[in-house]
Write an enzyme that holds these catalytic residues in place. Sequence first.
Site: not given
Length: 407
Positions: A49, A135, A141, A173, A185, A237
């Site tokens: 979202t 990962g 990350s 990123e 994140d 993605y």
Amino acid sequence: MAAHGAAGPATGRAHGARHTAAEFTAVYGTAPAGTWAAPGRVNLIGEFTDYNDGFVMPLALPHTTIAAAAPRPDGVLRLHSGGAGGGIVELRTDAPSRAAGSWAAYPAGVLWALREAGLPVGGADLHYDSTVPTGAGLSSSAALEVATALALNDLYGLGLAPQELARIAQRAENAFVGVPCGIMDQTAAACCTAGHALFLDTRDLNYRHVPFDLAGEGLRLLVVDTRVRHELADGAYAERRAGCELGARALGVRTLRDVPYAQLPVALDRLGHDPGVRSLVRHIVTENHRVEQVVARLDAGDIRGIGPLLTAGHASLRDDFVVSCAELDLAVDTANAAGALGARMTGGGFGGSAVVLVEESAARPVAEAVTAAFAAAGHTAPRIFPAVPSAGARRLADEPTGTAART
Ligand code: ADP
Ligand code: MG
């Protein structure tokens, strides 16, 4: 347990300010100016979202990436990570592109994004030590980026607020590493607080800390790391993200956030000609609704009541967004069959981790059932540990060398 004691969570190895500072000294030959930590996260609910301007609800893990850092006057950036293998990566702050393609692109990207924003940031030596699995869908990350951003923010007196650091980290990123991630994140790593989940509106980055006292309620949230490693930078993605944008355009809204739950049947009718986009839209709209329902239950003090919403979220990710995998489905189905209150995959999908809400007394049998099911299916044994809602990024107190580390 202290936030940074002698041993990292679930790793049993030394991890903390003092340890990382000593490693820095071993690598660079001088002491660091300080140490900064940023956590990994699990997302309780609200998946995919965040690039649709929607709602998310992550919580920070006790697992952290610690950066030990010192400023340099000569415009050189040196990077070293215990987990990465290889030696020191050295680049110039005015030409950080040399880091492209390696792990160093994440921290180099942060420096690049700060400079792009016109901020007076110069060179630095940085060394990282992390207990965030990479990962695994736990956002190592973002932990790496936010620890870097916070360290440079303090070293150069930039005065950026946590949300601004998150924006810088996301830009690094997106534009430097080349992963089209949303803002969840980085905001989780920068803004979470212990004992709470972060209810974040990704449209304006307003957030609220929602009490999530699992231990007080006799509950556990287990993380099941399937050990299947995802590759977020690959096409799937970006493909889903593009599909969501297509859906928003077809419906005449800025983003799918602007489709109210009550309008979903009408919206799906209008998209009837395109089953792929239709199911992406259905996931995003129902998922935003589930986040709001979870927040309402938590505000009412009913943590157990979120279980079915987690499981419904998994079904939506599996069937509509199509980002699950055999191992994640097995973890969720087995946990629920063994008496969990609810479970779902968390993070980018195609591997990574699931979260499972259980009564404390059921934590062990549920974990054993999942481990047994993985063995029976011939999968690599999963790593299972409790998600304790923990603090977001912070500067660590300097621990004098020679004193016993706390536990
Ligand atoms: P996730 O964020 O879910 O862990 P990503 O694929 O987004 O997965 O990021 C993982 C990558 O981040 C690693 O492959 C590595 O390049 C980098 N990374 C994360 N933490 C560290 C670390 N402590 N040291 C070096 N590289 C790291
Ligand atoms: Mg990541």
